[in-house]
Design a protein around this motif. Structure first.
Motif, PDB file in Angstrom:
ATOM      1  N   ASN A 148     -14.253   8.145   2.648  1.00 28.35           N
ATOM      2  CA  ASN A 148     -15.344   8.903   3.255  1.00 28.35           C
ATOM      3  C   ASN A 148     -16.563   8.876   2.335  1.00 28.35           C
ATOM      4  OD1 ASN A 148     -14.821  10.713   1.195  1.00 28.35           O
ATOM      5  ND2 ASN A 148     -13.662  12.119   2.497  1.00 28.35           N
ATOM      6  N   ALA A 149     -17.577   9.607   2.695  1.00 32.23           N
ATOM      7  CA  ALA A 149     -18.823   9.608   1.930  1.00 32.23           C
ATOM      8  C   ALA A 149     -18.645  10.190   0.542  1.00 32.23           C
ATOM      9  CB  ALA A 149     -19.916  10.362   2.688  1.00 32.23           C
ATOM     10  N   ASP A 150     -17.570  10.956   0.313  1.00 34.43           N
ATOM     11  CA  ASP A 150     -17.288  11.514  -1.016  1.00 34.43           C
ATOM     12  C   ASP A 150     -16.414  10.586  -1.846  1.00 34.43           C
ATOM     13  OD1 ASP A 150     -18.730  13.809  -0.475  1.00 34.43           O
ATOM     14  OD2 ASP A 150     -17.017  14.797   0.471  1.00 34.43           O
ATOM     15  N   MET A 151     -16.179   9.365  -1.353  1.00 34.52           N
ATOM     16  CA  MET A 151     -15.351   8.368  -2.041  1.00 34.52           C
ATOM     17  C   MET A 151     -13.918   8.868  -2.239  1.00 34.52           C
ATOM     18  SD  MET A 151     -17.497   6.023  -2.177  1.00 34.52           S
ATOM     19  CE  MET A 151     -18.934   6.461  -1.211  1.00 34.52           C
ATOM     20  N   ARG A 152     -13.387   9.429  -1.150  1.00 34.96           N
ATOM     21  CA  ARG A 152     -11.991   9.850  -1.158  1.00 34.96           C
ATOM     22  C   ARG A 152     -11.269   9.101  -0.044  1.00 34.96           C
ATOM     23  NH1 ARG A 152     -13.548  11.169  -5.261  1.00 34.96           N
ATOM     24  NH2 ARG A 152     -13.314  13.146  -6.379  1.00 34.96           N
ATOM     25  N   VAL A 153     -10.029   8.726  -0.298  1.00 39.44           N
ATOM     26  CA  VAL A 153      -9.261   7.925   0.645  1.00 39.44           C
ATOM     27  C   VAL A 153      -8.979   8.739   1.910  1.00 39.44           C
ATOM     28  CG1 VAL A 153      -7.112   6.648   1.008  1.00 39.44           C
ATOM     29  CG2 VAL A 153      -8.209   6.625  -1.245  1.00 39.44           C
ATOM     30  N   VAL A 154      -9.253   8.113   3.079  1.00 43.32           N
ATOM     31  CA  VAL A 154      -8.926   8.758   4.358  1.00 43.32           C
ATOM     32  C   VAL A 154      -7.904   7.939   5.138  1.00 43.32           C
ATOM     33  CG1 VAL A 154     -11.134   9.945   4.529  1.00 43.32           C
ATOM     34  CG2 VAL A 154     -10.894   7.648   5.493  1.00 43.32           C
ATOM     35  N   TRP A 155      -7.748   6.650   4.768  1.00 43.79           N
ATOM     36  CA  TRP A 155      -6.781   5.822   5.517  1.00 43.79           C
ATOM     37  C   TRP A 155      -6.499   4.573   4.721  1.00 43.79           C
ATOM     38  CZ3 TRP A 155      -7.338   0.806   7.359  1.00 43.79           C
ATOM     39  CH2 TRP A 155      -6.321   0.338   8.210  1.00 43.79           C
ATOM     40  N   ILE A 156      -5.225   4.098   4.735  1.00 46.94           N
ATOM     41  CA  ILE A 156      -4.852   2.813   4.146  1.00 46.94           C
ATOM     42  C   ILE A 156      -3.977   2.083   5.152  1.00 46.94           C
ATOM     43  CG2 ILE A 156      -4.973   3.652   1.762  1.00 46.94           C
ATOM     44  CD1 ILE A 156      -1.947   3.786   1.727  1.00 46.94           C
ATOM     45  N   ASN A 157      -4.002   0.752   5.118  1.00 47.43           N
ATOM     46  CA  ASN A 157      -3.189  -0.024   6.050  1.00 47.43           C
ATOM     47  C   ASN A 157      -1.779  -0.221   5.509  1.00 47.43           C
ATOM     48  OD1 ASN A 157      -3.592  -1.942   4.070  1.00 47.43           O
ATOM     49  ND2 ASN A 157      -4.122  -3.599   5.491  1.00 47.43           N
ATOM     50  N   ALA A 158      -0.966  -0.937   6.266  1.00 49.33           N
ATOM     51  CA  ALA A 158       0.446  -1.091   5.910  1.00 49.33           C
ATOM     52  C   ALA A 158       0.622  -1.862   4.605  1.00 49.33           C
ATOM     53  CB  ALA A 158       1.189  -1.800   7.048  1.00 49.33           C
ATOM     54  N   GLU A 159      -0.213  -2.886   4.358  1.00 47.87           N
ATOM     55  CA  GLU A 159      -0.082  -3.687   3.128  1.00 47.87           C
ATOM     56  C   GLU A 159      -0.361  -2.834   1.899  1.00 47.87           C
ATOM     57  OE1 GLU A 159       0.341  -6.783   0.362  1.00 47.87           O
ATOM     58  OE2 GLU A 159       1.098  -6.432   2.390  1.00 47.87           O
ATOM     59  N   LEU A 160      -1.396  -2.043   1.941  1.00 52.72           N
ATOM     60  CA  LEU A 160      -1.703  -1.182   0.804  1.00 52.72           C
ATOM     61  C   LEU A 160      -0.633  -0.115   0.644  1.00 52.72           C
ATOM     62  CD1 LEU A 160      -3.916  -1.063  -1.316  1.00 52.72           C
ATOM     63  CD2 LEU A 160      -5.091   0.635   0.061  1.00 52.72           C
ATOM     64  N   ASN A 161      -0.098   0.348   1.762  1.00 51.81           N
ATOM     65  CA  ASN A 161       1.013   1.309   1.703  1.00 51.81           C
ATOM     66  C   ASN A 161       2.221   0.680   1.017  1.00 51.81           C
ATOM     67  OD1 ASN A 161       2.583   3.632   2.250  1.00 51.81           O
ATOM     68  ND2 ASN A 161       3.441   2.595   4.039  1.00 51.81           N
ATOM     69  N   ARG A 162       2.455  -0.633   1.301  1.00 48.60           N
ATOM     70  CA  ARG A 162       3.600  -1.298   0.668  1.00 48.60           C
ATOM     71  C   ARG A 162       3.356  -1.476  -0.837  1.00 48.60           C
ATOM     72  NH1 ARG A 162       4.641  -6.046  -1.189  1.00 48.60           N
ATOM     73  NH2 ARG A 162       2.618  -6.863  -0.564  1.00 48.60           N
ATOM     74  N   GLU A 163       2.126  -1.842  -1.204  1.00 47.19           N
ATOM     75  CA  GLU A 163       1.834  -2.047  -2.611  1.00 47.19           C
ATOM     76  C   GLU A 163       1.900  -0.749  -3.406  1.00 47.19           C
ATOM     77  OE1 GLU A 163      -1.919  -3.929  -2.923  1.00 47.19           O
ATOM     78  OE2 GLU A 163      -1.225  -5.868  -2.171  1.00 47.19           O
ATOM     79  N   MET A 164       1.445   0.337  -2.792  1.00 50.05           N
ATOM     80  CA  MET A 164       1.402   1.609  -3.505  1.00 50.05           C
ATOM     81  C   MET A 164       2.674   2.432  -3.354  1.00 50.05           C
ATOM     82  SD  MET A 164      -1.347   1.474  -5.082  1.00 50.05           S
ATOM     83  CE  MET A 164      -2.866   0.548  -5.064  1.00 50.05           C
TER      84      MET A 164
END
Length: 829
Positions: free
Chosen positions: A143-159
């Protein structure tokens, strides 16, 4: 919601934007939208009340095929080939939605759109779905505050999970850092700059460890761009990331090899080469490095292939720690050379014995001997346990020369296959440089040993002068040079002073220096004047150069790289009886002369003359009258000139030191060397300090005789009387014979006045001078010859005899040892 590129996210068949028609239960058109009129070209008045089959070629509401051939079906719609009212062919995607099946009111809602537009929209939806669920590219929206609002499946797998919603980009990884240059220090700062300017960032390299896999470092290529709505308002940021760990490591390995090629082996110093390896490898490749060399290699010796048992290792770089390991995982720190021993079961001992690399991974591979005390000591020192230990032997061909050990701690990845190959390459390059340094050390040591053996090992005390001397070999790749000095006792208590410099370095220069020094000593024994001695020496050097050219078959060619191509020399003769010093030089720096009373330093105006072997202008001598206590400094240019100091600055500093000429000569020599050559030098240097003395008058007796035979008896009587005054009656008989023979020869073969001189020095010297230029020769007289035995008898009764020529004639001299009882008096000039 429309995106910035105008693509409607609701799809072409959405009823809010598609062409629509309302059909009753009999399939007649009872409703027609403006979008339908635009798509097919028929206005509402043209189609209302007409059967839909007239337009679509099928019975509306039944779903049965009634149209022309070419109808296609998709998963969501039926594709019909129609014609526009103006005759243009159209491919229309249609779908029908039931509204009601009772009465005569609306029964079906027919939705239509251009099939190509629908196909593009479906492809975009499939792509978006793939990015969300199946793509190998990690996606995150901030978002505009540089906070995560959504990640896709690949990033979910990596993290490992979606728990990162609400985090800043720098909080998602452990020990993360931006690896690319030219960016702010944090990702949040990078993203805020993109958010403010709208300029995207592409391929930013970012490293760290994911919480799901905290044991391994990873690298991502990240790109950032701003998200906007249809009106251009900034909504947030999108991040795309691709794991490039393998590619990045391959690039880093290649860059490391390039850096190693430029930085390892810049000198022929083994310690420097070991340090250069450590500086290249730490911290990019390893957390710590140790370099150990076989002791024999440090001496320049060639090791033989085979077992390394009994060969001692010397630590050249790295901290000495338990069991030969390192005490910390930080950067390389140099240690003094120390002997190191590894337990037989250690990786290092096995690697050196087997001649191949050994990798150990464990809690602490340094403690392979399982020494409990060492482990406890390491824990007490709070050492981070090492995770990987890679021992690689240093080899020159098949000959072992040492060992390199790379360490990685628990926070680093263990060595992979590619890094094992990289370690081999790094060590191989280091081995070549160290072996070159070993060869240089061997040659340098041999040349230095040769040169030192050719230089004076010790100079005997001289009545004429007090001496101090220093020689400093070069400490560079060029190796030892050909600088030399010498002090040569001459007849009549005189002394010859020599300093020279052979152009070139290495064994050739040292050998040439030896030949020149020997030649100077031989020529000096002929009692030649300085200019004549240099003339004959110049001829010898030029003749030698021609011989070298003839041997190589190169007419007029120069010597090889390690051969001297010329030399400079200064030769001086000092007479303590008269205080006269005669000098000549062949391209050599002027000597410094310090006045005994005032301490004023001057440089006499001696004609330079060409360097030896070049030919050209003749050499000239200059005579100086030096009072007792005068100081003469003879030196080579390596003493006063260097790469960071010109000769004038060096001479100024030398003047400051020599101004304190009353200090002991040894102290002056030490101060001169420490001041002018405080560190390693590119050229060798020689220094000869000479303080003049004068022989007391009572030690010299002179008589002038006429060329009359009666003067022979008077000469014998005068000499005997003088010996009595000196208390040397024991040598009176021998001296009478010598005086008689020499004076008789002078009267018989010469003209003009005759001069008889006795000098009492460390020996008793008898000299007879006349105006003749013919030198007598010793011969073996036959039994019936009446003469010819005089010089033979003199040669038998004296230690040395000879002839020297003067501007007015010649002098024949003879020396005989004094009785032992006179030794104490002889020692005091």
């Amino acid at each position: 919601m429309d995106g910035a590129d105008g693509v409607d996210s609701r799809g072409p068949l959405d009823v809010t934007r598609a062409a629509t028609a309302v059909l009753d239960a009999r399939g007649r058109v009872i409703g027609w939208s403006p979008a339908a009129a635009e798509l097919l070209g028929y206005e509402a008045d043209d189609v209302l009340g007409r059967p839909a089959d007239d337009l679509l070629g099928r019975r509306a509401g039944t779903g049965e095929h009634a149209g022309p051939p070419g109808e296609e079906r998709s998963t969501r719609s039926v594709v019909l080939h129609l014609r526009h009212r103006d005759g243009r062919p159209l491919r229309i995607a249609t779908t029908m939605v039931p509204v009601s099946s009772e009465g005569t009111g609306p029964a079906w809602l027919l939705v239509a759109a251009d099939s190509e537009e629908l196909a593009r929209w479906e492809a975009q939806q499939a792509m978006l779905q793939g990015l969300v669920t199946r793509s190998s590219v990690g996606l995150a929206i901030y978002n505009a505050d540089m906070r995560v609002v959504w990640i896709n499946a690949e990033l979910n797998r990596e993290m490992g999970s979606t728990q990162y919603v609400g985090m800043s980009p720098d909080e998602m990884l452990l020990d993360a850092e931006i690896l690319s240059e030219g960016y702010p220090p944090t990702l949040e700062q990078v993203m805020r700059k993109v958010f403010a300017t709208g300029e995207p960032v592409i391929d930013l390299h970012y490293g760290g460890r994911a919480p799901v896999d905290p044991e391994h470092d990873r690298v991502w290529s990240c790109s950032y761009y701003r998200l906007q709505d249809a009106q251009g308002n900034s909504l947030g940021m999108c991040e795309e990331s691709v794991d490039i760990t393998d590619r990045y490591r391959a690039q880093q390995r290649l860059a490391l090899l390039v850096r190693a090629g430029a930085r390892i082996g810049t000198t022929l110093d083994m310690s420097r080469t070991a340090r250069e390896l450590a500086e290249v490898a730490v911290p990019q490749f390893a957390d710590a490095v140790t370099v150990d060399l076989l002791e024999a290699v440090l001496e320049g010796d060639q090791t033989t292939p085979g077992t390394t048992a009994g060969r001692r290792l010397v630590r050249m770089w790295g901290d000495i720690g338990p069991a030969g390991g390192t005490t910390a995982a930080g950067g390389p720190r140099r240690t003094a050379r120390q002997l190191v021993e590894y337990p037989p079961a250690s990786a290092q001992a096995r690697s050196l014995s087997l001649g191949r690399k050994i990798l150990e991974t464990g809690p602490d591979p340094r403690h392979t001997a399982h020494d409990e005390k060492e482990i406890l000591d390491a824990k007490a020192a709070q050492e981070p346990p090492l995770r990987s230990c890679l021992a690689v032997p240093l080899r020159a061909g098949r000959s072992p020369i040492g060992l390199v050990t790379f360490f990685r701690n628990r926070y680093s990845n263990p060595f992979d296959d590619g890094e094992l190959d990289l370690a081999d390459e790094l060590v191989a390059r280091t081995a070549v440089s160290i072996d070159n340094a070993r060869r240089f050390t061997r040659e340098h040591t041999a040349a230095l040993r040769l040169q030192r053996s050719l230089l004076p090992q010790s100079l005997p005390p001289q009545t004429a002068v007090e001496l101090a001397y220093r020689y400093l070999p070069a400490d560079s790749r060029a190796g030892v040079g050909g600088d030399w000095f010498d002090v040569i006792p001459l007849s009549g208590t005189r002394v010859g002073l020599v300093v020279g410099d052979v152009v070139g370095h290495g064994l050739g220069a040292a050998a040439t220096m030896g030949r020149l020094r020997t030649s100077v000593r031989v020529l000096a024994q002929l009692d030649l004047a300085p200019d004549e001695l240099l003339t004959r020496l110049d001829n010898l050097v030029g003749q030698s150069a021609k011989e070298w050219a003839a041997v190589r078959g190169v007419r007029g060619g120069g010597p090889e790289d390690d051969e001297a191509v010329g030399a400079t020399c200064l030769y001086a003769v000092y007479d303590p009886v008269t205080g006269q010093c005669s000098m000549a030089r062949a391209g050599h720096p002027l000597p410094a002369v310090v006045d005994a009373e005032s301490g004023l330093v001057s440089y006499p105006e001696l004609p330079a003359g060409p360097p030896l072997g070049l030919g050209g202008l003749p050499f000239e001598s200059t005579d100086l009258q030096l009072p007792a206590g005068s100081l003469i400094a003879l030196f080579t240019n390596g003493l006063v000139q260097s790469s960071d100091r010109d000769i004038d600055a060096g001479l100024d500093r030398l003047d400051e030191i020599l101004a304190e000429h009353r200090r002991p000569l040894e102290e002056l020599a030490d101060r001169t060397v420490s001041t002018l050559l405080p560190g390693p030098s590119d050229d060798d240097a020689a220094l000869l300090l000479v303080r003049t003395r004068r022989l007391d008058k009572y030690r010299v007796a002179v008589w002038e005789l006429s060329a009359d035979p009666v003067m022979v008896g008077r000469a014998r009587a005068a000499a005997t009387g003088q010996l009595g005054e000196w208390g040397l009656d024991d040598v009176s008989f021998t001296t009478e014979l010598i005086v008689s023979e020499l004076v008789t020869n002078a009267i018989r073969y010469a003209e003009g006045p005759i001069l008889l001189r006795l000098i009492r020095d460390q020996t008793l010297i008898c000299e007879v001078s006349d105006s003749g230029h013919t030198s007598p020769h010793m011969r073996h007289a036959a039994s019936d010859d009446e003469g010819g035995r005089g010089l033979f008898l003199i040669a038998q009764m004296t230690e040395h005899w000879g002839t020297r020529y003067t501007p007015t004639g010649k002098t024949i001299w003879a020396e005989q040892d004094l009785p032992p009882a006179d030794s104490a008096e002889r020692a005091d000039p």
